[in-house]
Design a protein around this motif. Structure first.
Motif, short mmCIF file in Angstrom:
data_model
loop_
_atom_site.label_atom_id
_atom_site.label_comp_id
_atom_site.label_asym_id
_atom_site.label_seq_id
_atom_site.Cartn_x
_atom_site.Cartn_y
_atom_site.Cartn_z
N SER B 441 0.75 -1.29 -0.04
CA SER B 441 0.08 -0.01 -0.14
C SER B 441 0.91 1.17 -0.12
CB SER B 441 -0.93 -0.05 1.08
OG SER B 441 -0.47 0.68 2.45
N ALA B 442 2.04 1.13 0.12
CA ALA B 442 2.85 2.34 0.26
C ALA B 442 3.38 2.85 -1.14
CB ALA B 442 4.34 2.02 1.04
N LEU B 443 2.99 2.38 -2.21
CA LEU B 443 3.36 2.68 -3.48
C LEU B 443 1.88 3.01 -4.41
CD1 LEU B 443 6.06 0.20 -4.59
CD2 LEU B 443 6.42 2.70 -3.93
N ASN B 444 1.86 4.10 -4.97
CA ASN B 444 0.57 4.06 -5.61
C ASN B 444 0.46 3.46 -6.84
OD1 ASN B 444 -1.42 5.30 -7.00
ND2 ASN B 444 -0.94 7.48 -6.77
N PRO B 445 -0.75 2.44 -6.84
CA PRO B 445 -0.67 1.55 -8.02
C PRO B 445 -0.60 1.91 -8.99
CG PRO B 445 -2.85 1.75 -6.61
CD PRO B 445 -1.76 2.63 -5.82
N LEU B 446 -0.99 3.30 -9.28
CA LEU B 446 -1.15 3.75 -10.80
C LEU B 446 0.15 4.57 -11.30
CD1 LEU B 446 -4.80 5.19 -10.57
CD2 LEU B 446 -3.92 3.07 -11.81
N SER B 447 1.21 4.62 -10.44
CA SER B 447 2.37 5.18 -10.95
C SER B 447 3.41 4.40 -11.05
CB SER B 447 2.84 6.18 -9.80
OG SER B 447 1.74 7.20 -9.52
N THR B 448 4.16 4.95 -12.02
CA THR B 448 5.41 4.00 -12.44
C THR B 448 6.48 4.17 -11.36
OG1 THR B 448 6.31 5.61 -13.71
CG2 THR B 448 5.17 3.91 -14.55
N GLU B 450 9.55 4.93 -11.94
CA GLU B 450 10.33 6.13 -12.40
C GLU B 450 9.55 7.27 -11.92
OE1 GLU B 450 11.11 6.48 -16.33
OE2 GLU B 450 11.69 8.51 -16.19
N TYR B 451 8.12 7.29 -11.84
CA TYR B 451 7.35 8.48 -11.70
C TYR B 451 7.59 8.81 -10.06
CZ TYR B 451 3.70 11.72 -10.45
OH TYR B 451 2.87 12.87 -9.95
N THR B 452 7.39 7.64 -9.38
CA THR B 452 7.58 7.72 -7.80
C THR B 452 8.75 8.45 -7.50
OG1 THR B 452 5.94 5.83 -7.49
CG2 THR B 452 7.33 6.35 -5.78
N ARG B 455 9.52 12.13 -8.51
CA ARG B 455 8.82 13.16 -7.68
C ARG B 455 9.39 13.38 -6.48
NH1 ARG B 455 6.36 16.87 -9.80
NH2 ARG B 455 5.72 17.44 -7.46
#
Lengths: 300, 607
Positions: B441-448, B450-452, B455
């Motif tokens: 749950s600590a990673l946004n499921p819709l973001s790669t 790379e994006y994470t 940012r």
């Protein structure tokens, strides 16, 4: 260090998700029927000037004619072709449906997400405003506003429906936002130095796309029905050609007494069909947001 | 898969009679709509003798729970029994209809679920729960029902007063005991326990397992214990089935599994199991810092060294390289690398107290953290140990500025963290970062990935453009996710739990923080992935000189990567000191209980 293989970059996740979502909706049988019906109405609306046999406001025909080869559905008491009016009426219904549905969805997204994210006093203030809109009975408010702003044309109808229709959506989105807000990835985004607006609209919002899409189709359905209702009550601009005004004029001219059932039946059926198609699409969207609702996925 | 087929023949069961449960060539397949079917259980065959205590061990996704559901006829679509037979006595369970299943629950088989404590109806008292069962099966005369219910709760070490309680008035452990008593009320011949203690606290886990073992010995029912925790299973079961990818890879008595594991997978599982009280503790790829010369060696069991086969195969998959790297890097003679010169700021916690407002008027407020003081030296590693509710996470929130202490101060260098808000709090993120417990749950499921990472870098550093991307790839390499370009483009669901946790760690490292707070970073991971992540954390600390505050209830991992330890109990520090010393010679009674709650198969099966 160079990239070992330069494969074509995959779609951005948002787009890939959208494509996957559309595929899921399409595989859902009911939703597919809904999409097809909606598609037919859209084609009808866009091509109305070319498809319709006559101009919808041309009243040079015989009055209150029964169906015939020239006028499939007959003519109105004013001498206009009913079929042409029906085809042109789709434009208004779709415009109001998607216009008012879209605007009220945007309002509910902005308010619902901010409401779910903030804590404390600002949240209480939003809560008060939303509750205000929820306790005011919708139809009377619509009638009052529509009467007050009468002869503003179709844009007033859209505005009235949007203003009275966003509050429920905002409540639903608020509760979902409040639950996503507690997930670690939101906390983690804060730890990555993200600011509130970006967390709300870039981290949280994409995770409720299906809920928002569902809300949009629900709001569009409500808007189409509300528009027909207002027009039927004579509260809109009765000179435009829409399914609601057709019903209004049919009622005024006692169409049923003169045996012209098509005058009431045809626009009524179209309203029902359009609303049904949007509801069917929503079944498919439910399947995305909650896989358990997908048909056949459980044996119970 | 050697040895699988040879172990499937009929076994000697206690008493030599026919087996109670006999599973033959069972396959279970998941057939979700619009997705490819998955075979979760593949041609599994085994027998369970009357009165036997059987353990079923495997990592997540091994199909152990699916098997458990199938043999209690609880498999529901999209799961489907594809083939094979499950003979209970001489009836094939798979062919029973609903009514037959319902009636046979009395005197037949029962199941206790992982989240069993949440299966009680919140608006009915425990007595009514028992009443419902007695009424449904009529196997107890109405006059005797009250006495029988009281006796059943006594069996699971509860007083008769719980019968008048509603589920929400009971703790999780008590509720799990109640579900066990309810299952027992049907006098089943076979009880299946599916991870019965996983959702419970360490100490409670230990107590509930004791109850289950005692019950099984007294009542003589046949038990199947499904768990991911080899220690728990070895300690309780007579015989153990090891499952992997839907197949049973080893089937042997517990003592044999412990001392003479045959299959390489069993050996791998065993190698990730160690006793933190031992003098030397190591897992594949990571070794605990040697205890400082702390006087005489305590009277600890040398036997506990048995299970850590030092030559066991390391975790496979992408976790392996980092584990190896860490092993290679670790300067064995050089000590654990603490007090590295030139490292950053000291974290000082002084007399910190946090109380929460009472939930209702006239209820007592909650004192979550009570007068805690400690210092985390630059480059040091401190473990914060305690069961849930001990205040360790609240303490972490205060150190990261998410919560404000009610009393006391927290300083990082010369900055006081308590009063920070807005911009200053964002500045703090450059120096204090967090690794979250649940990588799912600590990673946004819709973001790669790379994006994470991008940012975090864009917000917390001055890097822009190509330099930023270079740094992003560098971070991935640091946490051992290579080839980096490939991992950068992935979405969280394309990664395993261990890989996700590596991304979470990479994100925390983005701004080169001086303090990392890791909140149970491995508790959600499979055993075989834990060592790799732990080794990474330790290795990073040694290379970058950052300090680590490691929050956990798992004493073994604390022993492996920290130098100092604080034991928290009900918001207070009950013991503190060098990790190895505290574990080997605990002084506080609570610490001793925590250590004793660790399953120790050697205690049961000898050295």
């Amino acid at each position: 260090m160079s990239a070992p293989e330069t494969a074509p970059r995959p779609l951005p996740p948002a787009l890939a998700g959208l494509r996957g979502g559309l595929r899921t909706i399409w595989t859902h049988r009911k939703a597919r029927i809904g999409l097809i019906v909606l598609g037919l109405f859209v084609v009808l609306a866009v091509l109305a000037p070319w498809i319709a046999p006559y101009d919808p406001k041309d009243n040079s025909f015989g009055r209150s004619l029964a169906g015939s080869a020239q006028h499939w559905l007959g003519t109105t008491a004013a001498g206009e072709d009913v079929l042409s009016q029906l085809i042109h009426g789709a434009r208004i219904s779709l415009l109001v449906g998607f216009g008012a549905g879209g605007i009220s969805t945007i309002i509910s997204v902005v308010i619902g997400l901010c409401w779910g994210y903030v804590r404390g006093l600002p949240g209480e203030v939003i809560n008060f405003v939303v509750n205000l809109f929820l306790v005011i009975p919708g139809l009377p408010l619509m009638i009052v506003v529509a009467t007050y702003l009468s002869d503003g044309g179709i844009s007033v109808i859209i505005a009235v429906i949007a203003i009275t229709g966003w509050a429920w959506g905002a409540r639903v989105l608020r509760s979902q936002t409040a639950s996503l807000r507690g997930r670690d990835f939101v906390e983690a985004a804060r730890f990555s130095g993200e600011r509130a607006p970006r967390i709300i609209f870039r981290e949280i919002l994409p995770n409720m796309t299906s809920l928002i899409a569902g809300g949009f189709f629900g709001a569009a359905t409500a808007a189409i029905l509300a528009e027909a209702g207002l027009e039927y009550l004579g509260l809109g601009d009765s000179t435009i050609v829409s399914w609601g005004t057709m019903l209004y004029w049919a009622q005024n001219s006692n169409a049923l007494l003169t045996g012209q059932w098509a005058l009431l039946f045809a626009p009524g059926l179209c309203i029902a069909l359009l609303a049904t198609s949007l509801t069917l699409i929503n079944f498919g969207i439910d399947g995305i947001s909650n896989p358990r609702l997908r048909e056949g996925s459980t044996g119970r | 898969m050697t040895g699988t087929e040879t172990t499937t023949g009929p076994r000697d069961t206690p008493g030599g009679e026919a087996p109670l449960l006999s599973v033959r060539d069972l396959s279970v397949v998941y057939e979700p709509v619009g997705a490819t079917p998955t075979r979760a259980v593949k041609d599994v065959s085994f027998d369970v003798g009357r009165g036997e205590f059987l353990g079923l061990v495997g990592e997540s996704g091994s199909g152990k729970s699916t098997l458990g559901f199938a043999i209690t006829a609880l498999a529901r679509p999209p799961a489907r029994i594809e083939g094979g037979r499950i003979l209970f006595g001489d009836v094939d369970i798979a062919s029973m209809d609903h009514e037959q299943l319902r009636t046979q629950r009395q005197g037949g088989f029962a199941m206790v679920l992982q989240a069993g404590m949440n299966t009680l109806n919140p608006v009915r008292t425990i007595r009514q729960h028992f009443g419902d069962i007695f009424a449904a099966h009529r196997h107890v005369a109405p006059a005797r029902r009250e006495a029988r219910a009281a006796e059943l709760v006594r069996r699971v070490s509860l007083g008769p007063e719980v019968l008048d309680r509603y589920p929400f008035e009971l703790s999780g452990g008590m509720r799990q005991r109640v579900t066990i008593a309810l299952a027992l009320s049907l006098e089943p011949q076979l009880m299946v326990f599916d991870e019965p203690t996983t959702a419970l606290d360490v100490l409670v886990q230990h107590a509930v397992m004791d109850t289950i073992r005692a019950l099984q010995a007294e009542e003589g029912f046949t038990a199947i214990l499904i768990s991911h925790d080899l220690g728990v299973v070895l300690e309780s079961a007579h015989r153990v089935l090891v499952m992997r990818e839907g197949r049973i890879v080893e089937d042997a008595p517990s003592a044999d599994i412990l001392h003479r594991p045959q299959h390489e997978y069993t050996r791998m599982l065993l190698s990730h199991f160690a006793d933190p009280r031992a003098e030397h503790v190591s897992l594949p790829g990571i070794e605990a810092p040697e205890p400082a010369a702390d006087g005489p060696d305590g009277p600890d069991a040398p036997a506990a060294d048995g299970p850590d086969g030092p030559d066991a195969p390391a975790a496979d998959g992408p976790d392996a390289p980092a584990a190896d790297a860490a092993a290679a890097d670790a300067p064995a003679a050089d000590g654990p690398g603490r007090r590295r010169p030139g490292a950053g700021l000291e974290l000082r916690v002084e007399g910190v107290t946090k109380s929460f407002a009472p939930p209702r008027r006239r209820a007592a407020g909650v004192l979550a953290v009570d007068d805690v003081s400690f210092t985390l030296a630059p480059g040091g590693a401190t473990a914060l140990v305690g069961q849930s509710g001990s205040g360790k996470s609240t303490l972490a929130k205060m150190i990261t500025g998410v919560e404000k202490p009610t009393a006391g101060t927290i300083h990082l260098g010369s900055t006081s963290i308590g009063p920070l808000r807005g911009r200053a709090l964002r500045e703090l993120r450059r120096t204090v970062q967090m690794v979250f417990q649940d990588p799912y749950s600590a990673l946004n499921p819709l973001s790669t990935v790379e994006y994470t990472l991008t940012r975090a870098l864009a917000n917390l550093t001055d890097l822009r453009g190509p330099a930023l991307r270079r740094r992003m790839l560098e971070l991935l390499e640091t946490v051992g996710l290579t080839p980096v370009e490939q991992y950068a483009a992935k979405l969280p669901h394309q990664l395993s739990g261990g890989q996700r946790q590596r991304v979470v760690i990479a994100r925390a490292l983005a701004a080169d923080p001086q303090v990392i707070i890791a909140d149970e970073p491995v508790s959600m991971l499979d055993v075989s992935l834990r060592a790799g992540v732990l080794a990474l954390l330790r290795d990073l600390r040694e290379r970058t000189g950052m300090s680590l505050l490691y929050i956990t209830h798992d004493l073994l991992s604390a022993r492996l990567i920290t130098d100092d330890i604080l034991v928290l109990h009900e918001g207070r520090v009950v013991e503190q000191g060098p990790t190895a010393q505290v574990m080997r010679h605990p002084r506080d009674e609570y610490t001793i209980r925590l250590l004793e709650a660790i399953p120790d198969p050697a205690r049961v099966h000898g050295a």
